[in-house]
Design an enzyme around this catalytic site. Structure first.
Site, PDB file in Angstrom:
ATOM      1  N   ASP A  30      40.352  23.095  49.063  1.00 40.24           N
ATOM      2  CA  ASP A  30      40.053  24.088  50.097  1.00 40.24           C
ATOM      3  C   ASP A  30      41.335  24.854  50.414  1.00 40.24           C
ATOM      4  O   ASP A  30      42.411  24.278  50.564  1.00 40.24           O
ATOM      5  CB  ASP A  30      39.518  23.389  51.350  1.00 40.24           C
ATOM      6  CG  ASP A  30      38.855  24.363  52.324  1.00 40.24           C
ATOM      7  OD1 ASP A  30      37.644  24.258  52.538  1.00 40.24           O
ATOM      8  OD2 ASP A  30      39.579  25.237  52.876  1.00 40.24           O
ATOM      9  N   ASN A  87      27.680  21.675  55.534  1.00 40.00           N
ATOM     10  CA  ASN A  87      27.290  22.535  56.648  1.00 40.00           C
ATOM     11  C   ASN A  87      26.174  23.463  56.191  1.00 40.00           C
ATOM     12  O   ASN A  87      26.194  23.977  55.074  1.00 40.00           O
ATOM     13  CB  ASN A  87      28.489  23.373  57.119  1.00 40.00           C
ATOM     14  CG  ASN A  87      29.614  22.507  57.673  1.00 40.00           C
ATOM     15  OD1 ASN A  87      29.368  21.494  58.325  1.00 40.00           O
ATOM     16  ND2 ASN A  87      30.851  22.882  57.402  1.00 40.00           N
ATOM     17  N   GLY A  93      27.767  25.545  61.003  1.00 43.18           N
ATOM     18  CA  GLY A  93      29.121  26.026  60.729  1.00 43.18           C
ATOM     19  C   GLY A  93      29.352  26.468  59.299  1.00 43.18           C
ATOM     20  O   GLY A  93      30.492  26.512  58.835  1.00 43.18           O
ATOM     21  N   GLN A  94      28.270  26.821  58.571  1.00 40.86           N
ATOM     22  CA  GLN A  94      28.458  27.271  57.182  1.00 40.86           C
ATOM     23  C   GLN A  94      29.001  28.697  57.185  1.00 40.86           C
ATOM     24  O   GLN A  94      28.411  29.596  57.781  1.00 40.86           O
ATOM     25  CB  GLN A  94      27.127  27.226  56.423  1.00 40.86           C
ATOM     26  CG  GLN A  94      27.278  27.600  54.957  1.00 40.86           C
ATOM     27  CD  GLN A  94      25.975  27.475  54.171  1.00 40.86           C
ATOM     28  OE1 GLN A  94      24.906  27.272  54.742  1.00 40.86           O
ATOM     29  NE2 GLN A  94      26.079  27.608  52.857  1.00 40.86           N
ATOM     30  N   HIS A 100      28.065  23.745  49.203  1.00 37.70           N
ATOM     31  CA  HIS A 100      29.311  23.018  48.936  1.00 37.70           C
ATOM     32  C   HIS A 100      29.385  21.760  49.778  1.00 37.70           C
ATOM     33  O   HIS A 100      28.875  21.719  50.896  1.00 37.70           O
ATOM     34  CB  HIS A 100      30.548  23.895  49.184  1.00 37.70           C
ATOM     35  CG  HIS A 100      30.546  24.597  50.510  1.00 37.70           C
ATOM     36  ND1 HIS A 100      29.771  25.697  50.765  1.00 37.70           N
ATOM     37  CD2 HIS A 100      31.227  24.350  51.654  1.00 37.70           C
ATOM     38  CE1 HIS A 100      29.979  26.122  52.009  1.00 37.70           C
ATOM     39  NE2 HIS A 100      30.855  25.306  52.573  1.00 37.70           N
TER      40      HIS A 100
HETATM   41  P1  AMP Z   1      31.923  26.123  55.363  1.00 36.17           P
HETATM   42  O1  AMP Z   1      32.458  26.559  56.682  1.00 36.17           O
HETATM   43  O2  AMP Z   1      31.248  24.774  55.416  1.00 36.17           O
HETATM   44  O3  AMP Z   1      31.026  27.172  54.732  1.00 36.17           O
HETATM   45  O4  AMP Z   1      33.161  25.909  54.423  1.00 36.17           O
HETATM   46  C1  AMP Z   1      33.733  26.940  53.663  1.00 36.17           C
HETATM   47  C2  AMP Z   1      35.102  26.477  53.254  1.00 36.17           C
HETATM   48  O5  AMP Z   1      35.547  27.313  52.220  1.00 36.17           O
HETATM   49  C3  AMP Z   1      36.148  26.536  54.375  1.00 36.17           C
HETATM   50  O6  AMP Z   1      36.685  25.233  54.602  1.00 36.17           O
HETATM   51  C4  AMP Z   1      37.189  27.506  53.825  1.00 36.17           C
HETATM   52  O7  AMP Z   1      38.504  27.139  54.170  1.00 36.17           O
HETATM   53  C5  AMP Z   1      36.942  27.407  52.332  1.00 36.17           C
HETATM   54  N1  AMP Z   1      37.365  28.560  51.561  1.00 36.17           N
HETATM   55  C6  AMP Z   1      37.177  29.879  51.862  1.00 36.17           C
HETATM   56  N2  AMP Z   1      37.691  30.651  50.899  1.00 36.17           N
HETATM   57  C7  AMP Z   1      38.208  29.829  49.952  1.00 36.17           C
HETATM   58  C8  AMP Z   1      38.886  30.023  48.717  1.00 36.17           C
HETATM   59  N3  AMP Z   1      39.115  31.253  48.212  1.00 36.17           N
HETATM   60  N4  AMP Z   1      39.280  28.932  48.018  1.00 36.17           N
HETATM   61  C9  AMP Z   1      39.061  27.698  48.497  1.00 36.17           C
HETATM   62  N5  AMP Z   1      38.416  27.430  49.656  1.00 36.17           N
HETATM   63  C10 AMP Z   1      37.999  28.488  50.380  1.00 36.17           C
END
Ligand code: AMP
Length: 114
Positions: A30, A87, A93-94, A100
């Site tokens: 992440d 999420n 919180g997605q 993922h």
């Molecule tokens: P969610 O809030 O459950 O949708 O999680 C999305 C996650 O994606 C968050 O923890 C972000 O920090 C992560 N994220 C967003 N952009 C990137 C990226 N380019 N590479 C890796 N992780 C990312």
């Protein structure tokens, strides 16, 4: 899905630190870690979220859970523990609309979520 961030990571057009891969899923770090270890596992094929009909695929989940367990073992996380989080939607919180699983570890994680 050209516009999907995680599809672009899967395609290799956006850089990411890949940790482990299978034919159906990949795991990468992440970019904004919420714990000392924070890895995301995503299916290679686009699925919006765990609430999507395509998420009802037992073989895919076996792959994803196997990846999580393998990552935990290889990083030495199994004994102290780790958390898997999915999420969905606004209240969940997605923020990225590609299914993922978060793998979080490396400190005592709070419960319940805030
Ligand atoms: P969610 O809030 O459950 O949708 O999680 C999305 C996650 O994606 C968050 O923890 C972000 O920090 C992560 N994220 C967003 N952009 C990137 C990226 N380019 N590479 C890796 N992780 C990312």
């Amino acid at each position: 899905m050209d516009s999907c961030l995680f599809c672009r990571i899967v395609a290799g057009t956006i850089p990411a630190t890949i940790v482990r891969e299978t034919p159906r899923a990949i795991a990468f770090r992440d970019v904004d870690p919420k714990a000392p270890t924070h890895i995301l596992i995503v299916p290679r094929d686009h699925i919006d979220s765990v609430d999507s009909p395509e998420a009802e695929d037992g073989a895919l989940w076996a792959d994803i859970i196997g990846l999580a367990r393998g990552i935990a073992r290889s990083l030495g996380l199994s004994d102290d523990g780790y958390r898997l989080v999915i999420n969905h939607g606004r209240d969940g919180g997605q923020s990225v609309a590609h299914l993922h699983v978060h793998v979080l570890a490396g400190r005592r994680l709070g419960w319940p979520p805030g």
